[in-house]
Design a protein around this motif. Structure first.
Motif, PDB file in Angstrom:
ATOM      1  N   ALA A  20       1.983  11.962  -6.919  1.00 29.95           N
ATOM      2  CA  ALA A  20       3.294  11.635  -7.511  1.00 29.95           C
ATOM      3  C   ALA A  20       3.331  12.078  -8.976  1.00 29.95           C
ATOM      4  O   ALA A  20       4.351  12.596  -9.453  1.00 29.95           O
ATOM      5  N   ASP A  21       2.199  11.902  -9.686  1.00 34.60           N
ATOM      6  CA  ASP A  21       2.141  12.327 -11.103  1.00 34.60           C
ATOM      7  C   ASP A  21       2.333  13.843 -11.207  1.00 34.60           C
ATOM      8  O   ASP A  21       3.026  14.340 -12.092  1.00 34.60           O
ATOM      9  N   TRP A  22       1.702  14.553 -10.293  1.00 35.75           N
ATOM     10  CA  TRP A  22       1.803  16.030 -10.280  1.00 35.75           C
ATOM     11  C   TRP A  22       3.264  16.462 -10.092  1.00 35.75           C
ATOM     12  O   TRP A  22       3.785  17.295 -10.821  1.00 35.75           O
ATOM     13  N   LEU A  23       3.946  15.813  -9.129  1.00 37.41           N
ATOM     14  CA  LEU A  23       5.347  16.163  -8.864  1.00 37.41           C
ATOM     15  C   LEU A  23       6.222  15.829 -10.076  1.00 37.41           C
ATOM     16  O   LEU A  23       7.090  16.618 -10.480  1.00 37.41           O
ATOM     17  N   ALA A  24       5.939  14.658 -10.681  1.00 39.36           N
ATOM     18  CA  ALA A  24       6.740  14.246 -11.844  1.00 39.36           C
ATOM     19  C   ALA A  24       6.572  15.252 -12.975  1.00 39.36           C
ATOM     20  O   ALA A  24       7.542  15.613 -13.667  1.00 39.36           O
ATOM     21  N   GLN A  80      -0.832   8.319  -5.964  1.00 37.19           N
ATOM     22  CA  GLN A  80      -0.399   8.277  -7.365  1.00 37.19           C
ATOM     23  C   GLN A  80      -0.615   9.622  -8.038  1.00 37.19           C
ATOM     24  O   GLN A  80       0.275  10.124  -8.740  1.00 37.19           O
ATOM     25  N   SER A  81      -1.787  10.238  -7.784  1.00 40.91           N
ATOM     26  CA  SER A  81      -2.009  11.504  -8.496  1.00 40.91           C
ATOM     27  C   SER A  81      -1.063  12.587  -7.968  1.00 40.91           C
ATOM     28  O   SER A  81      -0.600  13.438  -8.741  1.00 40.91           O
ATOM     29  N   ASP A 124       0.867  -1.188   0.000  1.00 45.45           N
ATOM     30  CA  ASP A 124       0.000   0.000   0.000  1.00 45.45           C
ATOM     31  C   ASP A 124       0.901   1.235   0.000  1.00 45.45           C
ATOM     32  O   ASP A 124       1.871   1.300   0.772  1.00 45.45           O
ATOM     33  N   GLU A 125       0.579   2.216  -0.841  1.00 42.97           N
ATOM     34  CA  GLU A 125       1.439   3.405  -0.965  1.00 42.97           C
ATOM     35  C   GLU A 125       1.662   4.080   0.377  1.00 42.97           C
ATOM     36  O   GLU A 125       2.774   4.468   0.728  1.00 42.97           O
ATOM     37  N   ARG A 126       0.559   4.260   1.141  1.00 42.44           N
ATOM     38  CA  ARG A 126       0.696   5.013   2.406  1.00 42.44           C
ATOM     39  C   ARG A 126       1.632   4.283   3.366  1.00 42.44           C
ATOM     40  O   ARG A 126       2.411   4.905   4.088  1.00 42.44           O
ATOM     41  N   VAL A 127       1.572   2.917   3.354  1.00 42.59           N
ATOM     42  CA  VAL A 127       2.439   2.136   4.249  1.00 42.59           C
ATOM     43  C   VAL A 127       3.885   2.223   3.765  1.00 42.59           C
ATOM     44  O   VAL A 127       4.809   2.460   4.552  1.00 42.59           O
TER      45      VAL A 127
END
Ligand SMILES: O=C(O)C(=O)C[C@]1(C(=O)O)C=C[C@@H](O)C=C1
Length: 319
Positions: free
Chosen positions: A306-310, A303-304, A260-263
């Motif tokens: 991370a996409d924004w930062l990328a 994910q969204s 899980d991303e948060r974990v």
């Protein structure tokens, strides 16, 4: 952990002897017919057998709803060669007071049992056998077995599971003597770190956290890593590191899986700020309860972001 591989059945161990609550947990995980079940006299011995590859996995107690953490297990898991939890079981605890045939309750002066069991029947003992002396034994079932024909038990009665009294041929003097009728013990199946079970959507992750140095707000800084990602904790215990007085590590269970991303992000944050993070596994929850996740902490939310930062980083002029 599957019951068997193509090559051979899984070799299981448990904190025994036969008749312990731990054996009940293992039988619930994997009925004996499918694999080999070996009893060990202590949690340490069962986990040492896993580490030595004598067995593939061991069932051990970790937490009781009345008496709390099983320190022998917490300590054996947090140090030594790496082990991971691959599953858990919850067992309802029902204690009987059992004695050699012919001994009445009025002639019970000493009572043998495991320390965690004694803590769960103290009220009953105070009300019914206030003068009884407690005799610590390795487990509830060993307290019963010591009273079986040929056993060398010097106590008059044992506090144990009904099945342990039956296996030892004892008479039940009193049934259901636990002070808290809904008591549960949680057991974990521990293996060498080969494969982490895949996420099920109802998982737990266990870690032990060692601080870099003791400082004001140190525990808060660790817990913030979970709070900031909307992660719910289900257990937190401090244990002495045994290096010096006042030096503690923290054993933590959280809801969620390492995938899980948060974990993953919380673990990354902890790895950065801790002296050591011992990962003790991500595994399906026994109660099948789904994780409580605070708003905006789903995988899609991460994910969204991370996409924004990328996308922003993609605008950087590297020429
Ligand atoms: O002695 C046993 O029967 C065990 O399985 C150990 C144990 C424990 O360590 O807490 C397990 C369940 C009961 O709460 C009492 C003892």
């Amino acid at each position: 952990m599957p019951a068997s591989t193509a090559a051979r059945p899984v070799r299981y161990g448990y904190f025994g002897p036969a008749g312990t609550f731990t054996q009940m947990a293992l039988l619930d995980w994997e009925p004996a017919a499918g694999g080999e079940h070996t009893a060990y006299a202590s949690v340490d011995a069962a986990l040492a057998a896993v580490r030595a590859s004598e067995i593939d996995a061991a069932m051990v107690p970790i937490e009781n709803s009345v008496e709390g953490g099983v320190t022998a297990t917490l300590d054996a898991l947090s140090t030594g060669s790496p082990l991971i939890v691959v599953g858990e079981r919850l067992v309802k605890i029902r204690f009987v007071l059992a004695a050699r045939p012919g001994r009445p309750l009025a002639r019970v002066a000493t009572v043998g049992t495991h320390s965690h069991a004694w803590a769960q029947v103290r009220g009953w003992m105070g009300a019914n056998l206030p003068k009884a002396t407690y005799v610590p034994t390795l487990s509830t079932a060993s307290a019963a077995l010591d009273l079986a024909p040929g056993g060398d038990g010097r106590h008059d009665a044992a506090v144990c599971a009904p099945i342990a009294a039956e296996l030892a041929g004892l008479d039940v003097l009193a049934d259901d003597i636990g002070d808290i009728k809904k008591a549960l013990t949680r057991f974990v199946l521990v293996a060498r770190p080969t494969a982490i079970p895949a996420p099920t959507g109802a998982d737990k992750t266990t870690v032990v956290l060692y601080q870099r140095r003791d400082h004001a707000g140190g525990l808060m800084a660790l817990l913030e890593q979970f709070a900031a990602r909307g992660i719910n904790m289900t257990r937190l215990e401090s244990r002495p590191t045994k290096h010096s007085m006042g030096d503690y590590c923290f054993s933590v269970d959280i809801e969620g899986h390492v995938l899980d991303e948060r974990v993953g992000q919380a673990l990354t944050g902890l790895k950065r700020i801790c002296a050591e993070v011992v990962f003790l596994g991500s595994y399906p929850r026994a109660d099948r309860g789904r994780a409580q996740v605070a708003p905006f902490n789903s995988d899609a939310d991460f994910q969204s972001a991370a996409d924004w930062l990328a996308a922003l980083r993609g605008l950087v002029d590297n020429s």
